[in-house]
Motif scaffolding. Structure first.
Motif, PDB file in Angstrom:
ATOM      1  N   GLY A  11       0.810  -1.211   0.000  1.00  0.00           N
ATOM      2  CA  GLY A  11       0.000   0.000   0.000  1.00  0.00           C
ATOM      3  C   GLY A  11       0.842   1.260   0.000  1.00  0.00           C
ATOM      4  N   ARG A  12       2.138   1.134  -0.295  1.00  0.00           N
ATOM      5  CA  ARG A  12       3.054   2.271  -0.315  1.00  0.00           C
ATOM      6  C   ARG A  12       3.471   2.585  -1.751  1.00  0.00           C
ATOM      7  NH1 ARG A  12       2.300   3.734   4.877  1.00  0.00           N
ATOM      8  NH2 ARG A  12       3.511   5.506   4.121  1.00  0.00           N
ATOM      9  N   GLU A  13       3.999   3.781  -1.954  1.00  0.00           N
ATOM     10  CA  GLU A  13       4.496   4.192  -3.267  1.00  0.00           C
ATOM     11  C   GLU A  13       6.022   4.176  -3.283  1.00  0.00           C
ATOM     12  OE1 GLU A  13       2.714   4.514  -5.833  1.00  0.00           O
ATOM     13  OE2 GLU A  13       0.726   4.585  -4.907  1.00  0.00           O
ATOM     14  N   VAL A  14       6.590   3.906  -4.461  1.00  0.00           N
ATOM     15  CA  VAL A  14       8.037   3.966  -4.657  1.00  0.00           C
ATOM     16  C   VAL A  14       8.405   5.414  -4.944  1.00  0.00           C
ATOM     17  CG1 VAL A  14       9.996   3.125  -5.994  1.00  0.00           C
ATOM     18  CG2 VAL A  14       8.024   1.635  -5.609  1.00  0.00           C
ATOM     19  N   THR A  15       9.353   5.948  -4.172  1.00  0.00           N
ATOM     20  CA  THR A  15       9.724   7.358  -4.339  1.00  0.00           C
ATOM     21  C   THR A  15      11.043   7.543  -5.077  1.00  0.00           C
ATOM     22  OG1 THR A  15      10.798   7.373  -2.161  1.00  0.00           O
ATOM     23  CG2 THR A  15       8.474   8.043  -2.272  1.00  0.00           C
ATOM     24  N   GLU A  16      11.981   6.586  -4.923  1.00  0.00           N
ATOM     25  CA  GLU A  16      13.295   6.733  -5.553  1.00  0.00           C
ATOM     26  C   GLU A  16      13.839   5.364  -5.927  1.00  0.00           C
ATOM     27  OE1 GLU A  16      16.533   9.786  -4.399  1.00  0.00           O
ATOM     28  OE2 GLU A  16      17.201   7.891  -3.490  1.00  0.00           O
ATOM     29  N   VAL A  17      14.623   5.310  -7.009  1.00  0.00           N
ATOM     30  CA  VAL A  17      15.187   4.038  -7.473  1.00  0.00           C
ATOM     31  C   VAL A  17      16.653   4.228  -7.835  1.00  0.00           C
ATOM     32  CG1 VAL A  17      12.934   3.383  -8.431  1.00  0.00           C
ATOM     33  CG2 VAL A  17      14.671   4.387  -9.938  1.00  0.00           C
ATOM     34  N   TYR A  18      17.385   3.122  -7.779  1.00  0.00           N
ATOM     35  CA  TYR A  18      18.738   3.066  -8.332  1.00  0.00           C
ATOM     36  C   TYR A  18      18.867   1.706  -8.983  1.00  0.00           C
ATOM     37  CZ  TYR A  18      23.769   3.067  -8.933  1.00  0.00           C
ATOM     38  OH  TYR A  18      25.024   3.010  -9.481  1.00  0.00           O
ATOM     39  N   ALA A  19      19.132   1.662 -10.278  1.00  0.00           N
ATOM     40  CA  ALA A  19      19.100   0.403 -11.026  1.00  0.00           C
ATOM     41  C   ALA A  19      20.374   0.209 -11.838  1.00  0.00           C
ATOM     42  CB  ALA A  19      17.895   0.372 -11.965  1.00  0.00           C
ATOM     43  N   ARG A  20      20.752  -1.041 -11.998  1.00  0.00           N
ATOM     44  CA  ARG A  20      21.889  -1.433 -12.825  1.00  0.00           C
ATOM     45  C   ARG A  20      21.466  -2.616 -13.694  1.00  0.00           C
ATOM     46  NH1 ARG A  20      25.895   1.446 -13.948  1.00  0.00           N
ATOM     47  NH2 ARG A  20      27.552  -0.071 -13.617  1.00  0.00           N
ATOM     48  N   GLY A  21      22.171  -2.796 -14.814  1.00  0.00           N
ATOM     49  CA  GLY A  21      21.885  -3.913 -15.700  1.00  0.00           C
ATOM     50  C   GLY A  21      23.161  -4.425 -16.342  1.00  0.00           C
ATOM     51  N   ALA A  22      23.102  -5.668 -16.807  1.00  0.00           N
ATOM     52  CA  ALA A  22      24.269  -6.273 -17.454  1.00  0.00           C
ATOM     53  C   ALA A  22      23.798  -7.317 -18.457  1.00  0.00           C
ATOM     54  CB  ALA A  22      25.185  -6.921 -16.409  1.00  0.00           C
ATOM     55  N   LEU A  69      -0.026   2.396 -14.993  1.00  0.00           N
ATOM     56  CA  LEU A  69       0.712   3.657 -15.090  1.00  0.00           C
ATOM     57  C   LEU A  69       1.677   3.808 -13.920  1.00  0.00           C
ATOM     58  CD1 LEU A  69       1.257   6.503 -16.235  1.00  0.00           C
ATOM     59  CD2 LEU A  69      -0.751   7.292 -14.940  1.00  0.00           C
ATOM     60  N   TYR A  70       1.214   3.507 -12.710  1.00  0.00           N
ATOM     61  CA  TYR A  70       2.073   3.655 -11.532  1.00  0.00           C
ATOM     62  C   TYR A  70       3.298   2.745 -11.637  1.00  0.00           C
ATOM     63  CZ  TYR A  70      -2.072   5.905  -9.544  1.00  0.00           C
ATOM     64  OH  TYR A  70      -3.137   6.741  -9.316  1.00  0.00           O
ATOM     65  N   ALA A  71       3.080   1.485 -12.036  1.00  0.00           N
ATOM     66  CA  ALA A  71       4.203   0.552 -12.160  1.00  0.00           C
ATOM     67  C   ALA A  71       5.151   0.984 -13.278  1.00  0.00           C
ATOM     68  CB  ALA A  71       3.685  -0.860 -12.418  1.00  0.00           C
ATOM     69  N   LEU A  72       4.590   1.516 -14.374  1.00  0.00           N
ATOM     70  CA  LEU A  72       5.422   1.955 -15.492  1.00  0.00           C
ATOM     71  C   LEU A  72       6.270   3.165 -15.112  1.00  0.00           C
ATOM     72  CD1 LEU A  72       6.269   1.623 -18.427  1.00  0.00           C
ATOM     73  CD2 LEU A  72       4.301   3.027 -19.093  1.00  0.00           C
ATOM     74  N   LEU A  73       5.749   4.056 -14.277  1.00  0.00           N
ATOM     75  CA  LEU A  73       6.539   5.205 -13.833  1.00  0.00           C
ATOM     76  C   LEU A  73       7.769   4.748 -13.053  1.00  0.00           C
ATOM     77  CD1 LEU A  73       3.653   7.584 -12.742  1.00  0.00           C
ATOM     78  CD2 LEU A  73       5.318   8.058 -14.555  1.00  0.00           C
ATOM     79  N   VAL A  74       7.616   3.689 -12.257  1.00  0.00           N
ATOM     80  CA  VAL A  74       8.772   3.130 -11.544  1.00  0.00           C
ATOM     81  C   VAL A  74       9.752   2.523 -12.544  1.00  0.00           C
ATOM     82  CG1 VAL A  74       9.537   1.489  -9.780  1.00  0.00           C
ATOM     83  CG2 VAL A  74       7.342   2.672  -9.508  1.00  0.00           C
ATOM     84  N   ALA A  75       9.229   1.787 -13.527  1.00  0.00           N
ATOM     85  CA  ALA A  75      10.091   1.167 -14.538  1.00  0.00           C
ATOM     86  C   ALA A  75      10.842   2.217 -15.341  1.00  0.00           C
ATOM     87  CB  ALA A  75       9.255   0.285 -15.461  1.00  0.00           C
ATOM     88  N   GLU A  76      10.170   3.304 -15.705  1.00  0.00           N
ATOM     89  CA  GLU A  76      10.833   4.363 -16.467  1.00  0.00           C
ATOM     90  C   GLU A  76      11.953   5.009 -15.642  1.00  0.00           C
ATOM     91  OE1 GLU A  76      10.521   5.267 -19.531  1.00  0.00           O
ATOM     92  OE2 GLU A  76       8.801   4.076 -20.119  1.00  0.00           O
ATOM     93  N   ALA A  77      11.708   5.209 -14.350  1.00  0.00           N
ATOM     94  CA  ALA A  77      12.755   5.761 -13.489  1.00  0.00           C
ATOM     95  C   ALA A  77      13.944   4.805 -13.413  1.00  0.00           C
ATOM     96  CB  ALA A  77      12.193   6.036 -12.097  1.00  0.00           C
ATOM     97  N   CYS A  78      13.661   3.505 -13.356  1.00  0.00           N
ATOM     98  CA  CYS A  78      14.744   2.516 -13.316  1.00  0.00           C
ATOM     99  C   CYS A  78      15.544   2.519 -14.614  1.00  0.00           C
ATOM    100  CB  CYS A  78      14.175   1.118 -13.046  1.00  0.00           C
ATOM    101  SG  CYS A  78      13.687   0.832 -11.334  1.00  0.00           S
ATOM    102  N   GLU A  79      14.871   2.661 -15.737  1.00  0.00           N
ATOM    103  CA  GLU A  79      15.584   2.711 -17.021  1.00  0.00           C
ATOM    104  C   GLU A  79      16.491   3.942 -17.080  1.00  0.00           C
ATOM    105  OE1 GLU A  79      16.232   0.869 -19.367  1.00  0.00           O
ATOM    106  OE2 GLU A  79      14.728  -0.693 -19.506  1.00  0.00           O
TER     107      GLU A  79
END
Length: 336
Positions: free
Chosen positions: A182-193, A309-319
């Motif tokens: 029931g909480r929102e994601v406010t900040e992300v830090y992502a890496r990929g390989a 939309l909410y989940a995609l906003l988190v994904a876009e921030a991660c990208e």
């Protein structure tokens, strides 16, 4: 009810089989851009094949299930809205924020129902964990660990149109975290390989075969979410919820594709999970049964399209974080 299914690929065929077995579904109409594929699926489930996706909307159906390629989702959602039809759509609404907003505005303007396909919301383990967490059985939850691992990379042609590992796979974890807590994601830090034999294929698609994200929730809870296309042991979806009172694990059972290194640990699974259709078969059935009831007006929409939309906003921030190697704040969703 008469339900149209648009898209007769792997997930569309699966949905058609489930719908054909549900009580209250009187007739199915199957359509695909490939009429022969639609006819094959229709024959298998004793349904009627439509000559084209557009023909479904002119055929007197009461609701539509959209399982076509992702690029077709926005137009099909808008077409269903303009026809006044309740629609179920596999995630995502669209690959990007602008397309997602346009489709959602069509639904809002028409006042129709759009249920999005986040099937983990209907999985028994996720449901049980959500109930326990909301009841306070874990106490203050300080850490959440999410895992999504595919056993093998998809075809190269799919990678180019998938939106990438984060938008395609980790978006499920982002939705599950929001829904569970029931909480929102406010900040992300992502890496990929990308490595191994398929590295060049992923790099050509501008994608990675493995990704990890650190999410911060609005109450300070920390979440790690990892995904890979290269988990040779099998298909693995788990979520660990660690609190001051207890620790719960979703997806830990006799088929979890993991081998214990402890001498007294459990043996490796005899039949590890092979893919998402097998692992989440009961959840897909429950999801579609809920859609039929929601389309009849018997229950509220269990997963409105705006959740995508909410989940995609988190994904876009991660990208953005992955590309620029920095923490990124999650953008606020525009008002409905």
């Amino acid at each position: 009810m008469r339900i149209g299914v648009v898209g007769a690929g792997r997930i569309g065929a699966h949905h058609a089989e489930v719908l054909a077995s549900l009580g209250g579904v009187e007739e199915l109409v199957i359509a695909d851009t490939d009429p022969h594929r639609a006819a094959d699926v229709a024959a298998r489930v004793r349904a009627r094949a439509a000559p084209s996706p557009e023909a479904v909307f002119d055929g007197g159906v009461d609701a539509v299930v959209i399982a076509a390629t992702t690029a077709a989702h926005p137009a099909l959602i808008a077409r269903a809205a303009r026809a006044g039809l309740p629609a179920f759509c596999e995630k995502p609404v669209a690959l990007g924020i602008p397309g997602t907003l346009r489709a959602l505005r069509e639904v809002d303007a028409a006042g129709t129902l759009l249920q999005l396909g986040f099937q983990r919301r209907f999985d028994a383990g996720f449901l049980t964990a959500r109930t326990a967490l909301r009841a306070g059985r874990l106490g203050r939850v300080h850490t959440i660990r999410a895992v999504t691992s595919d056993p093998a990379p998809p075809p190269a042609a799919f990678l180019a149109r998938s939106g990438g590992l984060i938008r395609d796979c980790l978006v499920h974890d982002f939705d599950a975290v929001r829904w569970l807590t029931g909480r929102e994601v406010t900040e992300v830090y992502a890496r990929g390989a990308a490595g191994g034999a398929s590295a060049a294929v992923f790099e050509e698609a501008g994608d990675v075969d493995t990704a990890a994200a650190l999410l911060t929730l609005d109450d300070g809870t920390l979440v790690t979410a990892t995904a890979t296309r290269c988990n040779g042991a099998g298909y693995d979806v788990r979520m660990e919820l660690s609190g001051e009172r207890d620790q719960w694990v979703v997806g830990l059972d006799a088929r979890t594709p993991a081998t214990s290194a402890e001498p007294a640990g459990p043996p490796p699974p005899a039949r590890p999970w092979t893919g998402f259709l097998e692992r989440f078969a009961p959840a897909y059935r429950a999801e579609l049964a809920a859609f039929v009831r929601a389309a009849r007006g018997e229950v509220p929409n269990p997963c409105p399209g705006r959740e995508g939309l909410y989940a995609l906003l988190v994904a876009e921030a991660c990208e953005t974080s992955r590309r620029e190697n920095r923490p990124v704040r999650v953008a606020a969703a525009p008002p409905a």
